[in-house]
Design a protein around this motif. Structure first.
Motif, short mmCIF file in Angstrom:
data_model
loop_
_atom_site.label_atom_id
_atom_site.label_comp_id
_atom_site.label_asym_id
_atom_site.label_seq_id
_atom_site.Cartn_x
_atom_site.Cartn_y
_atom_site.Cartn_z
N PHE A 1 0.81 -1.19 -0.07
CA PHE A 1 0.35 0.04 0.02
C PHE A 1 0.94 1.47 -0.05
O PHE A 1 1.95 1.34 0.48
CB PHE A 1 -0.94 0.06 1.21
CG PHE A 1 -2.02 -1.37 1.18
CD1 PHE A 1 -2.88 -1.33 0.59
CD2 PHE A 1 -1.35 -2.31 2.12
CE1 PHE A 1 -3.63 -2.28 0.66
CE2 PHE A 1 -2.20 -3.56 2.12
CZ PHE A 1 -3.51 -3.50 1.68
N ARG B 1 -3.94 1.69 3.23
CA ARG B 1 -4.29 0.52 3.67
C ARG B 1 -5.60 0.39 4.33
O ARG B 1 -6.27 -0.70 4.07
CB ARG B 1 -3.08 -0.08 4.70
CG ARG B 1 -3.42 -1.44 5.31
CD ARG B 1 -2.53 -1.48 6.45
NE ARG B 1 -2.72 -0.60 7.42
CZ ARG B 1 -2.00 -0.27 8.32
NH1 ARG B 1 -0.71 -0.53 8.46
NH2 ARG B 1 -2.24 0.75 9.28
N ASP B 2 -5.87 1.23 5.34
CA ASP B 2 -6.91 1.07 6.32
C ASP B 2 -8.34 1.33 5.52
O ASP B 2 -9.15 0.66 5.51
CB ASP B 2 -6.90 2.12 7.23
CG ASP B 2 -5.73 1.85 8.32
OD1 ASP B 2 -5.35 0.71 8.36
OD2 ASP B 2 -5.22 2.88 9.11
N CYS C 1 1.71 -6.55 5.52
CA CYS C 1 1.87 -5.58 4.36
C CYS C 1 3.00 -4.63 4.48
O CYS C 1 3.71 -4.63 5.53
CB CYS C 1 0.63 -4.76 4.25
SG CYS C 1 0.52 -3.56 5.76
N LEU D 1 4.32 -0.76 3.60
CA LEU D 1 3.93 0.53 3.25
C LEU D 1 5.03 1.06 2.72
O LEU D 1 6.17 1.42 3.12
CB LEU D 1 3.50 1.45 4.61
CG LEU D 1 2.55 0.82 5.51
CD1 LEU D 1 2.40 1.15 7.08
CD2 LEU D 1 0.98 0.50 4.88
N TRP E 1 -2.78 -2.31 14.04
CA TRP E 1 -1.52 -2.19 12.97
C TRP E 1 -0.43 -1.73 13.93
O TRP E 1 -0.69 -0.78 14.33
CB TRP E 1 -1.80 -1.66 11.75
CG TRP E 1 -2.58 -2.22 10.83
CD1 TRP E 1 -4.15 -1.91 10.63
CD2 TRP E 1 -2.71 -3.24 10.11
NE1 TRP E 1 -4.82 -2.90 9.74
CE2 TRP E 1 -3.62 -3.75 9.24
CE3 TRP E 1 -1.34 -3.97 9.73
CZ2 TRP E 1 -3.82 -4.40 8.25
CZ3 TRP E 1 -1.26 -5.27 8.56
CH2 TRP E 1 -2.59 -5.34 7.97
#
Length: 254
Positions: free
Chosen positions: A39, A45-46, A58, A60, A74
């Motif tokens: 993401f 992402r959220d 994930c 970032l 997270w």
């Protein structure tokens, strides 16, 4: 459709009616949360993962780190990096809380706490032998400890020791420890950290002055002086080569 035994990924059985699009979609939806998803930011992402489950991971792209979901929130994972030196560490801009670095030139480890770098190295010991001093008339420096910029906040505990040999026994002297001013020794100004008297009529005994400095950030100096406090003002004094000062430097988390 049956599923695999470990990750419960669906696959068509021989008895299932052929439906390639539906079956591939089911497999894709099952696999996607188990991949290393990428993401642009945590906000991105959220917005896309509205119901995360424990174990999701994930990447970032900003700030450039891996994150994981522990079932309630997270968390970004700190990165471990080796940098050439202090300048290279200070030049890091994509820092996140929990990042650690090791400076290759010093071997010193540091942790980024979200606001500043904190030293993870153990306490360090600095020792400086004194130089001989003669013909003291009022106040003369005998030894100085220069603490370099440690790259983080730190405190220090010190011990200064001196043997003062007086030619006039009645003269009174003190061993005085100042904080340094950044000037070459003798540096006679600065805050007095501690004082240890050398008694009247006594010459040649080792005297120690101990103390501590508060939390510092940057270079610091501890200056040990001999001060005449009373007497004729004419007597000479010599400082033995056994004079010394040492300091223990301790990373601070205050």
């Amino acid at each position: 459709m049956p599923t695999t035994p470990v990750q419960a990924l669906p696959y068509p059985a021989s008895t299932d009616a052929p439906n390639g699009p539906v079956q591939l979609q089911a497999l894709g939806l099952a696999v996607e949360p188990k991949l290393m998803m990428v993401f642009s930011t945590a906000t991105d992402r959220d917005a896309k993962i509205t119901a995360p489950t424990a174990g999701m991971v994930c990447w970032l792209q900003t700030p450039g780190c891996q994150a994981f979901y522990d079932g309630s929130a997270w968390y970004n994972q700190g990165r471990q990096r080796i940098v050439a030196n202090r300048a290279a560490r200070d030049a890091l801009t994509n820092r996140i809380t929990g990042d650690t670095t090791v400076e290759a030139d010093s071997g010193s480890p540091f942790l980024w706490d979200g606001a500043r770098w904190r030293g993870l190295w153990p306490s360090r010991y600095l020792y400086v032998p004194a130089v001989e001093v003669t013909a003291i008339t009022n106040e003369v420096g005998i030894v100085r400890i220069d603490i370099p910029d440690m790259g983080c906040r730190y405190s220090a505990e010190f011990t200064a020791a001196a043997i003062v040999n007086k030619s006039v026994p009645g003269d009174l002297f003190h061993i005085v420890v100042h904080n340094g001013t950044g000037n070459p020794p003798p540096s006679l100004s600065g805050l007095t950290l501690t004082v240890e008297p050398v008694e009247s009529g006594i010459s040649g005994l080792l005297r120690r002055a101990q103390g501590a400095i508060g939390v510092q950030n940057g270079a610091y100096a501890i200056q040990v002086n001999v001060v005449r406090t009373a007497g004729s003002g004419e007597g000479a004094v010599s400082a033995s080569g056994l004079n010394y000062a040492n300091a223990t430097i301790i990373p601070s988390w205050s």
